[in-house]
Design a protein around this motif. Structure first.
Motif, PDB file in Angstrom:
ATOM      1  N   UNK A 223       0.833  -1.203   0.000  1.00 16.33           N
ATOM      2  CA  UNK A 223       0.000   0.000   0.000  1.00 16.33           C
ATOM      3  C   UNK A 223       0.873   1.260   0.000  1.00 16.33           C
ATOM      4  N   UNK A 224       1.930   1.246   0.810  1.00 17.24           N
ATOM      5  CA  UNK A 224       2.834   2.390   0.845  1.00 17.24           C
ATOM      6  C   UNK A 224       3.514   2.621  -0.491  1.00 17.24           C
ATOM      7  N   UNK A 225       3.938   1.541  -1.136  1.00 16.15           N
ATOM      8  CA  UNK A 225       4.580   1.643  -2.446  1.00 16.15           C
ATOM      9  C   UNK A 225       3.623   2.252  -3.472  1.00 16.15           C
ATOM     10  N   UNK A 226       2.382   1.750  -3.504  1.00 14.09           N
ATOM     11  CA  UNK A 226       1.408   2.244  -4.469  1.00 14.09           C
ATOM     12  C   UNK A 226       1.022   3.695  -4.191  1.00 14.09           C
ATOM     13  N   UNK A 227       0.900   4.054  -2.921  1.00 11.17           N
ATOM     14  CA  UNK A 227       0.580   5.449  -2.583  1.00 11.17           C
ATOM     15  C   UNK A 227       1.705   6.381  -3.014  1.00 11.17           C
TER      16      UNK A 227
END
Length: 310
Positions: A223-227
């Protein structure tokens, strides 16, 4: 808050609500999720996504081109501190038929999973198995889950990075035993919209941390990577999701999905003459003159790649 601010707030919420309803309606139509006479079991966890799903389905039910029933179902897993009164009171207030399924999976998970390890995987499997069985018991023909577009994209990368498989969550799925059809009406909805919708509606959210388990660190990392990608290149997550709907088996490497072994030459027709310069010019025409920076070109990439492969 001033009258002007109130009007602006109402206008923004109306736009948000219409967007969510449009996205849910389109997903239902694209995948034929709900048919005439269906009894749809809406799985309600107490989180923002399932509340929003129920609310939107109840609204669409009034104008849908087919007649269908809705029944809300929550599973009380006997987690310590679970507020058992919240969901029944809410469901009674909105006037939807509902069931509360009591199943002590909490004790099972705590007994099986070592201390300090995440319980989410086993917990969700036990919950899903119980709900599938209950759907059959009440004669539900569809089981609606509240996974949204961001969940689907995150699951794609989780399976790639940690499982070595190219798969995600399909908007519509037949269970392995063939006894249930699972639908995800929020498949086209962004999580940010659902957060804003839940805040405006003030749903009585029940947190998913009552069991005291650690967060799923792998999913949080994805999720952090995609955000981070989304901040740098707006629209990237939408492009990734779109890729899931435009799969070219011959351009991958799954021998079960595509028959590579039987490929043969076909020179029955004369070869086309190819002008490399004209191809480059036609490909470049997909990208606006003022969109040469990487983050601006991002949205044009699917068309660019498609044209390049002609």
């Amino acid at each position: 808050m001033s009258d002007l601010e109130n009007r602006r707030d109402r206008l923004e919420f109306n736009k948000l609500q219409k967007r969510l309803r449009r996205n849910v309606g389109k997903a239902i139509a694209d995948f034929n999720m709900i048919e005439e006479g269906d009894k749809v079991m809406v799985c309600l966890s107490g989180g923002k996504d399932s509340y929003a799903m129920l609310e939107i389905l109840m609204n669409l039910q009034k104008t849908a081109p087919v007649n269908f029933e809705l029944v809300a179902v929550n599973m009380d897993q006997k987690q310590p501190g679970f507020p058992e009164h919240v969901l029944p009171e809410y469901l009674q207030s909105v006037g939807v038929p509902y069931h509360i399924v009591n199943k002590d999976t909490y004790s099972v998970v705590k007994e099986v999973v070592p201390e300090g390890k995440t319980t989410c995987g086993l917990c969700s499997r036990l919950r899903r198995g119980t709900l599938y069985g209950f759907a059959e018991e009440i004669g539900a023909t569809k089981v609606a889950l509240g996974h949204h577009k961001d969940d689907i994209v995150e699951t794609l990368f989780l399976n790639m990075f940690y499982g070595g498989r190219l798969k995600a969550m399909p908007p519509k799925l037949r269970a392995d035993d063939g006894r249930n059809i699972v639908i995800r009406p929020l498949a086209y909805c962004r999580e940010s919209d659902l957060i804003a919708f839940a805040e405006h509606k003030q749903f009585p959210i029940i947190p998913c941390n009552l069991c005291g388990s650690q967060e799923n660190l792998q999913r949080q990392a994805i999720k952090g990577m995609l955000n981070d990608w989304e901040r740098k290149f707006p629209g990237r997550s939408d492009n990734i999701f779109a890729a899931l709907t435009r799969v070219s088996p011959s351009q991958l490497a799954d021998r079960d999905l595509y028959d590579f072994e039987s490929l043969e030459l076909d020179r029955s027709e004369p070869a086309r003459e190819v002008d490399a310069r004209s191809i480059e010019q036609s490909v470049d025409s997909w990208i606006p003159e003022d969109a040469r920076e990487e983050e601006q070109v991002e949205a044009a990439q699917p068309m660019y790649i498609e044209a390049r492969n002609l």
